[in-house]
Scaffold this active site. Structure first.
Site, short mmCIF file in Angstrom:
data_model
loop_
_atom_site.label_atom_id
_atom_site.label_comp_id
_atom_site.label_asym_id
_atom_site.label_seq_id
_atom_site.Cartn_x
_atom_site.Cartn_y
_atom_site.Cartn_z
CD GLU A 89 -97.77 -48.33 17.32
OE1 GLU A 89 -97.95 -47.65 18.36
OE2 GLU A 89 -96.68 -48.83 17.01
CD GLU A 109 -96.22 -43.48 17.34
OE1 GLU A 109 -96.34 -42.99 16.19
OE2 GLU A 109 -96.97 -44.37 17.76
N1 3HC Z 1 -100.82 -38.81 26.08
C1 3HC Z 1 -101.07 -38.02 27.15
N2 3HC Z 1 -101.76 -36.87 27.08
C2 3HC Z 1 -102.23 -36.51 25.87
C3 3HC Z 1 -102.00 -37.27 24.72
C4 3HC Z 1 -101.28 -38.48 24.85
N3 3HC Z 1 -101.04 -39.29 23.82
N4 3HC Z 1 -102.58 -36.65 23.67
C5 3HC Z 1 -103.14 -35.54 24.16
N5 3HC Z 1 -102.93 -35.45 25.48
C6 3HC Z 1 -103.42 -34.41 26.39
C7 3HC Z 1 -102.90 -33.05 26.03
O1 3HC Z 1 -101.67 -32.80 26.67
C8 3HC Z 1 -104.00 -32.14 26.52
O2 3HC Z 1 -103.80 -31.95 27.88
P1 3HC Z 1 -104.27 -30.57 28.57
O3 3HC Z 1 -105.75 -30.53 28.44
O4 3HC Z 1 -103.78 -30.72 29.96
O5 3HC Z 1 -103.60 -29.46 27.82
C9 3HC Z 1 -105.27 -32.97 26.34
O6 3HC Z 1 -104.82 -34.32 26.21
C10 3HC Z 1 -106.06 -32.59 25.11
O7 3HC Z 1 -105.19 -32.56 24.01
P2 3HC Z 1 -105.39 -31.53 22.81
O8 3HC Z 1 -105.67 -30.19 23.35
O9 3HC Z 1 -104.24 -31.69 21.90
O10 3HC Z 1 -106.73 -32.11 22.18
P3 3HC Z 1 -107.19 -32.05 20.67
O11 3HC Z 1 -108.56 -32.60 20.67
O12 3HC Z 1 -106.92 -30.69 20.09
O13 3HC Z 1 -106.23 -33.06 19.88
C11 3HC Z 1 -105.06 -35.15 19.54
C12 3HC Z 1 -106.28 -34.44 20.17
C13 3HC Z 1 -105.13 -35.01 18.02
C14 3HC Z 1 -105.09 -36.59 19.96
C15 3HC Z 1 -103.78 -34.45 20.03
O14 3HC Z 1 -103.84 -34.30 21.42
C16 3HC Z 1 -102.53 -35.19 19.71
O15 3HC Z 1 -102.03 -35.07 18.61
N6 3HC Z 1 -101.99 -35.94 20.69
C17 3HC Z 1 -100.74 -36.63 20.56
C18 3HC Z 1 -100.83 -37.78 19.62
C19 3HC Z 1 -99.53 -38.55 19.66
O16 3HC Z 1 -98.47 -38.02 19.54
N7 3HC Z 1 -99.67 -39.87 19.83
C20 3HC Z 1 -98.55 -40.73 19.92
C21 3HC Z 1 -98.29 -41.04 21.36
S1 3HC Z 1 -96.84 -42.00 21.56
C22 3HC Z 1 -97.32 -43.56 21.20
O17 3HC Z 1 -98.45 -43.80 20.90
C23 3HC Z 1 -96.24 -44.59 21.35
C24 3HC Z 1 -96.63 -45.89 20.81
O18 3HC Z 1 -96.14 -46.07 19.52
C25 3HC Z 1 -96.13 -47.00 21.65
#
Ligand code: 3HC
Ligand code: NAI
Length: 686
Positions: A89, A109
């Protein structure tokens, strides 16, 4: 350059930093173009999910994006790695976007029970068109940058050239007079988004979105993008975002996001614990489970030797695997070359000596302790030093199996779920003597074969199957008390599970439960009513779907359960024999008796340390048993309902159901304690 390890989550500090940097750049006459990129391997994982519960969201992301979009100097996003959610975004609010072709971007999301709340639902359709945006937002699935039409102003094939080509792009931009292109100025051609597009989409996702709250809100937000100017669309998006965010489903799904990550946080080993190299795997038993397990390794490029004692059984097992791959190939999920490559990784043997060199053996023979012991004694004699010896047993004592070898520290349970090539869950069962490096290797290997591993301790049925027992028991008891099986199944289905306990029992085969009960008679002897109707059905030759009749009837070649009044008659007869009084069951009672008893068993499991944390149980239930992720798993569901209510209901049935209630409804001490303290399972740490 953003730098907020590990994933550049757009937490408060990052938002504050972005505002400060952008304002400074806008006020600096020497700056012509502002570039936003990242110093980490990914652009951004989106909003910081851990902040959602704190409420400390000022300045919020939309404010930051508003500043960017309205900046009077061009802002360019250079996506040097994946951009998800708020990360994408952020890029959409910029005036230009650059990425490399294979980069992954997405708006996931919906998987957190919410919708993109920083303009994604309004800006993406303006850039890429409504149909593609709708699909990305509602499915939450990432796409490659090159497949995202209309979003990127420059796509670089070679990631190594991203920065140099971005510099050239910016130089050209300056040369051309720094034109600013704002997404808010794009108007969607309403003819590309007729109302049928939305109605058809709704129909298409109805099955998989059943019970979920946020997909429908995602669709409504995209609909708003078509009809409203950006400002009003953003307002609508914000309202729908908050509606989702306040729902129990958002709490549940966000809990589950962290639960899945936390399952990998294990205190039995640390960074210094070595990991064993697993380059080849042996599998004993090429039956239902052995075949599926073998496929996981072949899919990951790891060679497998499969052992059966008889050549025919081996041929049969390998034949089933080939047919499975052929079916995937027919559906276009696998190329013929991939199929052959995978089959080439699978070898068969009828001799134990064929397993002398493998790094890991997984035993998947009949569920009988004496057979397992024979197998492990032979493995102990033949396998090389340092090989991990694993059992896929679903119930048997791993310690007893380990003790028949001279190397119990190398023995572990790797409990796959059926169908093993499909189900994501792996219960990793540590025995008393299992060494830390064997546990660590198993947990890491699970990732390689794309499973979600949860570490559990030894007890009958481990976590998942132990907790399913009271669930099935209550369903059966209610049938005996006069409940219609289809009523029980309907309540559970409406709660969100893929099917109710009776449909599930018929599918698995009622004989399976029967044999388990036969082997555990001493544990149920105090309850003469225990699954008597199911026992009678098995004895009457009604073993379930595979024979066309079980609790339900089935037409040939059709899995649709047909209610059978004979079963009610059998239940009535059995109830009369036992003096069980008929009872009227409300939907609430059915749900509570099935689900709360399962949760109560989970409380025992937690207190005994069989599961290290309640969120591990949730992961097991969502990935192993189809527990609806929008409830976050059984323990999160209990936390959401309130442990005081779960406790009170257990006490109520204990007191109302006479001897039966006393036998099965005693609240677990942990449930009682946490309920009295006003705490949650999530608060419990051993
Ligand atoms: N917020 C907070 N913590 C997050 C996070 C996030 N968005 N994304 C990942 N983390 C944390 C994980 O919990 C993990 O913590 P840990 O080491 O304590 O277990 C650490 O970061 C590493 O994450 P991964 O092991 O998953 O790392 P990868 O490199 O394998 O993957 C990633 C990275 C593809 C970014 C994956 O973490 C992911 O898919 N994250 C979530 C993405 C997501 O859902 N984003 C949307 C968020 S909501 C949003 O953006 C709302 C907006 O529209 C307003
Ligand atoms: P299955 O009956 O389909 O396969 C067992 C296979 O092992 C058969 O092909 C048999 O010929 C072979 N076998 C038996 N004894 C052997 C021996 N001594 N040496 C070599 N091969 C031998 O059984 P299934 O369903 O695959 O179960 C296997 C194990 O997996 C059991 O321990 C079971 O509890 C466990 N399990 C089963 C699940 C299921 O849903 N079927 C789920 C999770 C675990």
């Amino acid at each position: 350059m953003m730098q907020n390890a590990p994933v550049n989550a757009l937490s408060k500090a990052v938002r504050v930093g972005l505002i400060a940097e952008i304002e400074a750049a806008l006020n600096n006459a020497n700056v012509k173009v502002i570039v936003i990129s990242s110093q980490l391997g990914l652009f951004s994982g989106g909003a910081d999910i851990s902040e959602f519960s704190s409420g400390n969201l000022q300045p919020n992301l939309p404010e930051v994006l508003d500043l960017i979009e309205n900046a009077n100097k061009p802002v360019v996003a250079v996506l040097n790695g994946p951009a998800f959610g708020g990360g994408l975004e952020l890029a959409l609010a910029c005036h230009y976007r650059i990425s490399f072709a294979d980069n992954k971007v997405g708006l996931p999301e919906v998987n957190l029970g919410i919708l993109p709340g920083a303009g994604g639902t309004q800006r993406l359709p303006r850039l890429t068109g409504v149909a593609q945006a709708l699909d990305m937002i509602v499915s939450g699935k990432p796409v490659k940058a090159a497949a995202l039409n209309g979003v990127f102003d420059l796509i670089v094939d070679d990631p190594a050239k991203l920065m140099s080509e971005s510099q050239a792009f910016v130089a050209q931009l300056i040369n051309d007079g720094c034109e600013i292109k704002r997404v808010k100025d794009i108007e969607i051609d309403t003819e590309t988004a007729p109302s049928e597009l939305f109605s058809q989409y709704r129909q298409g996702i109805a099955k998989q979105a059943r019970g979920f709250f946020s997909p429908e809100r995602c669709i409504q937000a995209v609909e708003a993008a078509v009809t409203l100017p950006l400002k009003d669309g953003l307002q609508k998006e914000a309202e729908l975002f908050m509606e989702c965010m306040r729902s129990p489903q958002a709490r549940a799904q966000q809990h589950f996001f962290f639960a899945e990550k936390a399952a990998g946080h294990v205190s039995d080993y640390d960074k210094s614990t070595p990991v064993r190299d697993i380059k080849s795997v042996g599998i004993i038993g090429a039956g239902t489970m052995g075949g599926g397990i073998a496929m996981n390794f072949a899919n990951a490029g790891i060679p497998v030797v499969m052992l059966e004692l008889k050549a025919e059984a081996l041929e049969k097992g390998l034949g089933v695997i080939r047919r499975n791959y052929e079916n995937s190939a027919k559906k276009g999920k696998l190329s013929q070359q991939d199929l052959e490559d995978r089959m080439a990784l699978l070898h068969g043997t009828t001799e134990y000596s064929g397993l002398a060199d493998v790094d890991l053996v997984i035993e998947a023979v009949f569920e009988k302790m004496d057979v397992k012991k024979q197998v492990f004694t032979q493995l102990d004699a033949i396998c090389k030093k340092g090989a991990i010896l694993a059992s896929n047993t679903s119930t048997l004592d791993i310690n007893e199996i380990a003790d028949c070898t001279s190397r119990p520290e190398d023995v572990i349970g790797l409990h796959f779920f059926s169908p093993a090539n499909v189900m994501k869950l792996l219960e990793v069962v540590k025995g008393e003597k299992t060494s830390a490096d064997v546990i660590k290797t198993s947990m890491q290997l699970a990732k390689k074969i794309r499973k979600v591993a949860v570490l559990v301790g030894v007890c009958f049925g481990f976590v998942g199957n132990r907790m399913i027992e009271p669930y099935g028991r209550e369903a059966n008891r209610m049938m005996l008390e006069g409940a219609d099986p289809e009523h029980v199944d309907r309540v559970i289905y409406d709660f969100g599970l893929p099917m109710g306990p009776f449909t599930m029992g018929d599918m698995a085969g009622l004989d399976i439960g029967y044999f388990v009960r036969q082997s555990r008679k001493e544990h149920i002897a105090h309850d003469p009513s225990y699954a008597v109707v199911a026992d009678r059905l098995v004895k009457d030759g009604r073993a379930g779907l595979k024979v066309g009749k079980g609790v339900y009837l089935y037409e040939a070649g059709n899995r649709k359960p047909i209610p059978d009044p004979t079963v009610a008659q059998i239940a009535k007869e059995e109830a009369e024999k036992l003096g069980v009084k008929p009872r009227k069951h409300s939907d609430e009672e059915i749900l509570e008796r099935c689900i709360f008893t399962l949760i109560n068993e989970g409380a025992h499991i937690l207190e005994e340390g069989i599961a290290a944390k309640s969120s591990d149980i949730d992961v097991i239930y969502v990935y192993g048993y189809g527990f609806p992720v929008f409830r976050g798993g059984p323990m999160q569901y209990a936390d959401e309902v309130g442990l005081d209510k779960v406790y009170a209901a257990m006490c109520k049935y204990r007191d109302e159901l006479g001897e039966y209630g006393k036998a099965w409804f005693e609240p677990a001490p942990l449930l009682k304690r946490l309920a009295e303290q006003g705490k949650r399972f999530a608060d419990f740490a051993k």
